[in-house]
Write an enzyme that holds these catalytic residues in place. Structure first.
Site, PDB file in Angstrom:
ATOM      1  N   THR A 121     -33.780  18.133   9.152  1.00 46.07           N
ATOM      2  CA  THR A 121     -32.976  17.351   9.966  1.00 46.07           C
ATOM      3  C   THR A 121     -32.231  18.154  10.966  1.00 46.07           C
ATOM      4  O   THR A 121     -31.544  19.230  10.825  1.00 46.07           O
ATOM      5  CB  THR A 121     -31.965  16.492   9.201  1.00 46.07           C
ATOM      6  OG1 THR A 121     -31.035  15.974  10.018  1.00 46.07           O
ATOM      7  CG2 THR A 121     -31.194  17.392   8.372  1.00 46.07           C
ATOM      8  N   TYR A 145     -25.296  16.336   3.020  1.00 46.23           N
ATOM      9  CA  TYR A 145     -26.753  16.016   3.462  1.00 46.23           C
ATOM     10  C   TYR A 145     -27.353  16.989   3.886  1.00 46.23           C
ATOM     11  O   TYR A 145     -28.484  17.877   3.604  1.00 46.23           O
ATOM     12  CB  TYR A 145     -26.694  14.681   4.162  1.00 46.23           C
ATOM     13  CG  TYR A 145     -28.199  14.244   4.689  1.00 46.23           C
ATOM     14  CD1 TYR A 145     -29.202  14.057   3.849  1.00 46.23           C
ATOM     15  CD2 TYR A 145     -28.219  14.512   6.145  1.00 46.23           C
ATOM     16  CE1 TYR A 145     -30.348  13.905   4.693  1.00 46.23           C
ATOM     17  CE2 TYR A 145     -29.423  14.442   6.559  1.00 46.23           C
ATOM     18  CZ  TYR A 145     -30.483  13.922   5.911  1.00 46.23           C
ATOM     19  OH  TYR A 145     -31.800  13.694   6.396  1.00 46.23           O
TER      20      TYR A 145
END
Ligand code: UFG
Length: 329
Positions: A121, A145
């Protein structure tokens, strides 16, 4: 299952991006084997190969499924991906996203499977210093995350050196849109992503869309993101898989369109596509939102020949809208 087709294990194949990858795999002549615990995934999204229910933390179950299907590569989508939740409950993210990936990689090592494609990501970059963001930009995530994904990227480098597992990490910017045939699309519970929430406001399912802050240092004051169509992400996975046949190493590519759109621009485009009034309210900034995230995807274009098909925001929202109206789930 056609026994002559090459089998690919797709963890999280019942999820939003994973299911689009399964469709792309089937179209390219592979059999996707979905491995999903169905906590967030949907059985209805598994249409192009078998579904094996299981958790990435369950070594015995992974071992069983890999022994049955003998996949030649693994695409690893299964992960928790709510940034806000990761700040409140980091243990959940490190256990699932890091320990889960590690468990999967160790099972692969034991079965001598040496090709791995990883859903990474843009959140691994943290607050960007330069724009657009290239793969060489420093990686200092600002939430658990992003940290969990970066840790797996590091593990992949080590597993390549120690065990010869070759990998490609694809760092997605903002995944959006839906399959152009409306067979699958985006459905999260809870839904937190901008475009599905806007479409809910268009249909009246929600009264309005809240804009998280209009006082950013951007032309219209709202946050800018690089939206990339989920089918273009899926296509990149097929290119990555084919590249791993000849390319050794553990490398990473950005996946974005290189164009930024503000929250207000996304809402205006959705108004045109849906021909609906979409009521808005200005809310507070959401913690952890950088003002602007735009990716430089030159490397994957040059090295893998990736070319996005749905590169304009209108067609991204059109496919999302078609799915939003047709879905019966
Ligand atoms: N937004 C609103 N209102 C909403 C929802 C979102 O204004 O109701 C704004 C956000 O503040 C942000 C933009 O719309 O500026 C996009 O938000 P999303 O929640 O759709 O997507 P994010 O950019 O937060 O998240 C995406 C991925 C994450 C990934 C992250 C990296 O979904 O998995 O990019 O920054 F970690």
């Amino acid at each position: 299952m056609n026994s002559n087709q090459k089998r690919i294990l797709v963890t999280g194949g019942a999820g939003y991006i994973g299911s689009h990858a399964c469709k792309a795999l089937a179209a390219a002549g592979y059999t996707p084997i979905t491995y999903d615990n169905l906590v967030y995934g949907h059985p209805w999204a598994v249409k192009w190969g078998p579904l094996e229910k299981g958790d990435i933390l369950d070594r015995t179950r992974l071992d069983e499924v890999i022994t049955t299907y003998r996949p030649e590569a693994v695409m690893h989508f299964a992960a928790y991906a709510y940034v806000g939740e990761s700040v409140e409950n980091p243990g959940k993210y490190y256990r699932n996203n890091v320990t889960g990936a590690l468990t999967l990689l160790e099972v692969m090592r034991d079965h001598r499977i040496d090709k791995f494609i990883f859903s990474s990501t843009c959140a691994t970059y943290g607050v960007p210093k330069e724009m657009p963001i290239s793969e060489d930009h420093s990686q200092f995530p600002i939430n658990p995350y992003g940290n969990s994904k970066l840790m797996v990227e590091q593990i992949l480098k080590d597993f390549h050196l120690a065990h010869g597992i070759r990998s490609i990490s694809l760092r997605y910017f903002n995944a959006a849109g839906a399959d152009a045939d409306s067979e699958i699309g985006e459905k999260h519970d809870p839904e937190t992503h901008l475009i599905p929430l806007i479409l809910d406001a268009a249909t009246g399912k929600r009264s309005h869309i809240t804009i998280f802050g209009d006082d950013y240092d951007t032309p219209d004051g709202t946050c800018i993101r690089d939206y990339i169509h989920v089918t273009d992400i899926a296509a990149a996975h097929i290119l990555a898989l084919e590249k791993l046949g000849s390319q050794d190493g553990a490398c990473a590519y950005n996946l974005g369109n290189g164009k930024g759109f503000s929250v207000k621009e996304v809402i205006d485009t959705a108004r045109k596509v849906t021909e609906c009034d979409i009521p808005t309210q200005i809310g507070l900034r959401r913690a952890g939102d950088p003002p602007r995230l735009v990716g430089d995807s030159t490397r994957i274009r040059n090295e893998l020949g990736w070319e996005p098909v749905f590169s304009d925001l209108t067609s991204i929202i059109e496919t999302a809208w078609k799915w939003h109206n047709n879905r019966d789930t």
